[in-house]
Enzyme design. Sequence first.
Site, PDB file in Angstrom:
ATOM      1  N   ASP A  11       0.903  -1.257  -0.125  1.00 33.22           N
ATOM      2  CA  ASP A  11       0.066   0.002   0.088  1.00 33.22           C
ATOM      3  C   ASP A  11       1.057   1.161   0.082  1.00 33.22           C
ATOM      4  O   ASP A  11       1.671   1.260   0.864  1.00 33.22           O
ATOM      5  CB  ASP A  11      -0.858   0.104   1.269  1.00 33.22           C
ATOM      6  N   ASP A 130     -13.648  -3.748  -1.889  1.00 32.45           N
ATOM      7  CA  ASP A 130     -13.659  -3.676  -0.194  1.00 32.45           C
ATOM      8  C   ASP A 130     -15.083  -3.648   0.237  1.00 32.45           C
ATOM      9  O   ASP A 130     -15.944  -3.021   0.220  1.00 32.45           O
ATOM     10  CB  ASP A 130     -12.935  -2.089   0.115  1.00 32.45           C
TER      11      ASP A 130
END
Length: 251
Positions: A11, A130
């Site tokens: 990330d 998500d």
Amino acid sequence: MLTKRIIPCLDIKNGRTVKGVNFVALRDAGDPVELAKLYAENGADELVFLDISATEERRKTLADLVLRVAKNVNIPFTVGGGISSIEDVDTLLKCGADKVSVNSSAVKNPQLINSLSAKFGSQCIVVAIDAKQVNGKWKVHLVGGKVPTDIDLFEWAKEVELRGAGEILFTSMDNDGTKDGFANEALAKLSTELNIPIIASGGAGNTQHFTDAFLKGKADAALAASVFHFKEIEINDLKEELKKNGIPVRL
């Protein structure tokens, strides 16, 4: 049983690798190029590189960083964050990415999946989803988990497959960063109802969690970040453990 994949996730925010809990409380985890090299050398099957603030900040994925990472690894490499057009994907593939991941932009414009799959082939297109449980139902969230929707996880996953996605990266926001294990019930339902590979994400804390993701969650691949970044689990050790449990992996 096909070989199961272990995928470290980088990330990226402001050019650095970061990791948080439940999508917040980010902390620095190192240089993405150095981490990518290390993982490629230590047995990772693939890498995922997500520019986690690209959509929120309305800018494009850091193509130059993608270029540097791609030059240093010899394993497949997926890039996501702020991708919303054929031009974005073309740029990233030319920079060395093997696949791209779309998330918020695909929900806002589902036809994007069809267009990207037709242009580049479904094998290049990963749709990241998500989701978290809201009143007992799995609901899709956008913009790095900050924007809730009323979209059902499983219905959206089925639509994504029909539109030409080659793979789904499912992150349980409830499990993310908790190190309590993956969302295996949801994973198993996705894996059973769909015909494309499902990548498990969110919740890895020990080697047993990976075993469970493959055996209970029926996942095709398992993605993790902090346990790899902070050397709590070594990939080669993890694969040896998986092999002992009868799970086929590439050693």
